[in-house]
Design a protein around this motif. Structure first.
Motif, PDB file in Angstrom:
ATOM      1  N   PRO A   1      -6.984  14.912   2.920  1.00 56.96           N
ATOM      2  CA  PRO A   1      -7.032  13.505   3.344  1.00 56.96           C
ATOM      3  C   PRO A   1      -5.950  12.694   2.640  1.00 56.96           C
ATOM      4  O   PRO A   1      -5.491  13.050   1.541  1.00 56.96           O
ATOM      5  N   ALA A   2      -5.551  11.607   3.266  1.00 56.19           N
ATOM      6  CA  ALA A   2      -4.535  10.749   2.672  1.00 56.19           C
ATOM      7  C   ALA A   2      -5.029  10.161   1.354  1.00 56.19           C
ATOM      8  O   ALA A   2      -6.200   9.782   1.220  1.00 56.19           O
ATOM      9  N   GLU A   3      -4.137  10.109   0.377  1.00 57.80           N
ATOM     10  CA  GLU A   3      -4.448   9.482  -0.914  1.00 57.80           C
ATOM     11  C   GLU A   3      -3.801   8.099  -0.940  1.00 57.80           C
ATOM     12  O   GLU A   3      -2.588   7.975  -0.738  1.00 57.80           O
ATOM     13  N   ILE A   4      -4.607   7.080  -1.193  1.00 61.78           N
ATOM     14  CA  ILE A   4      -4.152   5.700  -1.047  1.00 61.78           C
ATOM     15  C   ILE A   4      -4.289   4.944  -2.363  1.00 61.78           C
ATOM     16  O   ILE A   4      -5.304   5.042  -3.043  1.00 61.78           O
ATOM     17  N   ARG A   5      -3.243   4.216  -2.694  1.00 64.73           N
ATOM     18  CA  ARG A   5      -3.293   3.318  -3.852  1.00 64.73           C
ATOM     19  C   ARG A   5      -2.498   2.059  -3.523  1.00 64.73           C
ATOM     20  O   ARG A   5      -1.726   2.031  -2.553  1.00 64.73           O
ATOM     21  N   THR A   6      -2.698   1.032  -4.304  1.00 61.57           N
ATOM     22  CA  THR A   6      -1.990  -0.225  -4.051  1.00 61.57           C
ATOM     23  C   THR A   6      -1.162  -0.614  -5.271  1.00 61.57           C
ATOM     24  O   THR A   6      -1.473  -0.232  -6.398  1.00 61.57           O
ATOM     25  N   VAL A   7      -0.111  -1.354  -5.000  1.00 62.08           N
ATOM     26  CA  VAL A   7       0.741  -1.889  -6.066  1.00 62.08           C
ATOM     27  C   VAL A   7       0.770  -3.406  -5.912  1.00 62.08           C
ATOM     28  O   VAL A   7       1.089  -3.918  -4.841  1.00 62.08           O
ATOM     29  N   GLU A   8       0.402  -4.096  -6.961  1.00 61.41           N
ATOM     30  CA  GLU A   8       0.336  -5.558  -6.896  1.00 61.41           C
ATOM     31  C   GLU A   8       1.736  -6.167  -6.862  1.00 61.41           C
ATOM     32  O   GLU A   8       2.622  -5.769  -7.622  1.00 61.41           O
ATOM     33  N   VAL A   9       1.919  -7.122  -5.966  1.00 63.08           N
ATOM     34  CA  VAL A   9       3.182  -7.853  -5.884  1.00 63.08           C
ATOM     35  C   VAL A   9       3.124  -9.011  -6.882  1.00 63.08           C
ATOM     36  O   VAL A   9       2.173  -9.795  -6.862  1.00 63.08           O
ATOM     37  N   PRO A  10       4.095  -9.123  -7.753  1.00 66.32           N
ATOM     38  CA  PRO A  10       4.062 -10.234  -8.716  1.00 66.32           C
ATOM     39  C   PRO A  10       4.216 -11.578  -8.029  1.00 66.32           C
ATOM     40  O   PRO A  10       4.774 -11.674  -6.934  1.00 66.32           O
TER      41      PRO A  10
ATOM     42  N   VAL B   1       0.846  -1.196   0.000  1.00 61.63           N
ATOM     43  CA  VAL B   1       0.000   0.000   0.000  1.00 61.63           C
ATOM     44  C   VAL B   1       0.880   1.244   0.000  1.00 61.63           C
ATOM     45  O   VAL B   1       1.825   1.354   0.785  1.00 61.63           O
ATOM     46  N   ILE B   2       0.565   2.172  -0.890  1.00 64.75           N
ATOM     47  CA  ILE B   2       1.285   3.451  -0.947  1.00 64.75           C
ATOM     48  C   ILE B   2       0.327   4.565  -0.550  1.00 64.75           C
ATOM     49  O   ILE B   2      -0.798   4.648  -1.058  1.00 64.75           O
ATOM     50  N   VAL B   3       0.772   5.395   0.400  1.00 61.93           N
ATOM     51  CA  VAL B   3      -0.070   6.459   0.939  1.00 61.93           C
ATOM     52  C   VAL B   3       0.640   7.799   0.778  1.00 61.93           C
ATOM     53  O   VAL B   3       1.796   7.956   1.174  1.00 61.93           O
ATOM     54  N   ASP B   4      -0.066   8.757   0.177  1.00 66.23           N
ATOM     55  CA  ASP B   4       0.459  10.114   0.004  1.00 66.23           C
ATOM     56  C   ASP B   4      -0.235  11.055   0.978  1.00 66.23           C
ATOM     57  O   ASP B   4      -1.468  11.040   1.101  1.00 66.23           O
ATOM     58  N   PHE B   5       0.569  11.876   1.650  1.00 69.60           N
ATOM     59  CA  PHE B   5       0.033  12.875   2.570  1.00 69.60           C
ATOM     60  C   PHE B   5       0.393  14.255   2.041  1.00 69.60           C
ATOM     61  O   PHE B   5       1.558  14.565   1.816  1.00 69.60           O
ATOM     62  N   VAL B   6      -0.644  15.064   1.850  1.00 68.58           N
ATOM     63  CA  VAL B   6      -0.466  16.456   1.429  1.00 68.58           C
ATOM     64  C   VAL B   6      -1.100  17.327   2.500  1.00 68.58           C
ATOM     65  O   VAL B   6      -2.209  17.039   2.972  1.00 68.58           O
ATOM     66  N   ALA B   7      -0.406  18.355   2.904  1.00 68.06           N
ATOM     67  CA  ALA B   7      -0.861  19.209   4.003  1.00 68.06           C
ATOM     68  C   ALA B   7      -2.305  19.657   3.825  1.00 68.06           C
ATOM     69  O   ALA B   7      -2.679  20.189   2.778  1.00 68.06           O
TER      70      ALA B   7
END
Length: 415
Positions: free
Chosen positions: A276-285, A267-273
């Motif tokens: 709300p947190a922006e969340i996306r996922t990256v599939e593991v091969p 899971v990758i989470v971006d925080f911008v001042a």
């Protein structure tokens, strides 16, 4: 700030008769590439780095080699917390040394103050960009004292209240730290955890789900002030209780045949001042073909015919849906597998348990069942109605099994 959340690596795990050294090596190399490709600022590993408290030497080498490799990525800081499968003392032994590499280890909660387990994340300019409340697997002895005569319900409630109080206190201290750092907008606060939340979906690869807790933990233990809660312990990736910001990343490798059907991810989470947190996922091969075929003899035969031209090695489970079992079933399946790339690791019958099989003409072998299944059926035979006693016996069984596994591991390393 961008973080990557992962958990439940279980380095050193054996998949039935197969070690997973190559798979874990490929995953860790992939993860280093993922950190670079996604320009991740901080890595969070939410427990169960190792499969046992005494992992094989090659697993330790993989772990430290990965930490060394972090220096070549944009990832500036790493937070690793202990899980129920980890040895807290072994994990924390190099704690002070690893701090020099901006790798922060919390194997167990601080005996002095929870503030010691709160970390401030910085950017490349040395400016604070986030706060992490690093909470490892919480054992009952960490957060409560036993009371003579208490019931199962009393113990469960006290444990839940202890966890809730701990997370609440951590948030209070984190908010104080944020206030002390100043800034027009409060820094994002991230919590970690390694526990079983009520209502979450299990997979059949999760062991010791009740160790340290008697019931699933309510999501109400996480106060609303946390901007993201990075969880470990359950191997199926999922949001918890409908909350997008409370998540299990899941294990990167399938730890059972049932899990092989699950898509694995980080899971990758971006925080911008101020947002709300922006969340996306990256599939593991997938790094190893793990498959299960279920059906009667014609279905099984058709499956083996379908893989005749495959070159990749397949770790296979065969589940027979037939009464035509007999002592020659395994011999017949081995004959079907001959000339294919499949390695048959498990052969069992569908919809049967130990009690039912006792009444059949053909006796099953223990290889058809997991130790927990056998022990569970023995408890049924013993007709133990006391729920607390059943739980205590199960925990004792799990502990003995874990010790036997560790002893076998040490013997294997010596060989």
């Amino acid at each position: 700030m961008r973080i990557l959340h992962t958990s439940d690596w279980h380095l050193g795990q054996n998949f039935y008769t197969k070690d997973r050294k190559k798979e874990h090596e490929k995953f860790l190399n992939w993860l280093l590439h993922c950190l670079t490709a996604n320009q991740v600022d901080a890595l969070i590993v939410a427990g169960d780095i190792f499969d046992t408290a005494a992992p094989p030497n090659y697993a330790l080498e993989q772990y430290y080699r990965f930490i060394k490799g972090l220096a070549k990525t944009p990832c500036r800081q790493t937070v690793i917390v202990g899980g129920n499968h980890d040895s807290a003392s072994n994990l924390q032994a190099p704690k002070d040394l690893l701090k020099l590499f901006n790798v922060h280890i919390v194997g167990s909660i601080s005996k002095q103050s929870s503030v010691e387990d709160i970390l401030v994340l910085d950017n490349d300019k040395g400016e604070p960009v986030g706060v992490v409340c690093a909470v490892p697997f919480l054992r009952e002895r960490d957060i409560r004292s036993a009371v003579p005569g208490e019931t199962y319900a009393d113990k469960s409630l006290a444990y839940q209240n202890g966890i809730a109080s701990y997370y609440c206190n951590m948030l209070t201290e984190a908010l104080k730290i944020c206030a002390g750092l100043g800034g027009a907008v409060r820094l994002p606060i991230i919590a970690t955890g390694h526990l079983f939340t009520a209502g979450s979906e299990l997979s059949d690869g999760v062991r010791d789900i009740a160790v340290g807790s008697l019931d699933g933990i309510s999501t109400s233990v996480f106060p609303a002030g946390y901007d993201y809660v990075a969880l470990g312990h359950l191997h199926k990736p999922q949001r918890v209780g409908g909350h997008d910001t409370i998540r299990y990343s899941g294990s990167p490798l399938p730890l059972s045949f049932g899990e092989a059907r699950l898509a694995k991810q980080v899971v990758i989470v971006d925080f911008v001042a101020g947002k709300p947190a922006e969340i996306r996922t990256v599939e593991v091969p997938g790094f190893q073909a793990i498959e299960s075929v279920k059906g009667d003899w014609p279905v099984i035969e058709n499956y083996f015919d379908s893989i005749r031209n495959r070159e990749d090695e397949i770790w296979l489970e065969v589940v027979l849906e037939t009464d035509d079992w007999g002592e020659q079933a395994k011999v017949r399946i081995d004959a079907l597998a001959k000339g294919t790339s499949a390695q048959v690791l498990v052969v069992k019958r569908a919809g049967r348990n130990v009690l039912a099989l006792r009444e059949t003409a053909s006796r099953p072998t223990l290889a058809e069942f997991l130790p927990a299944e056998v022990f569970g059926e023995l408890l049924k035979l013993a007709e133990i109605d006391d729920e607390v006693k059943r739980t205590e016996l199960t925990l004792c069984h799990d502990e003995l099994l874990e010790r036997a596994w560790q002893r076998w591991r040490l013997t294997k390393d010596e060989d």
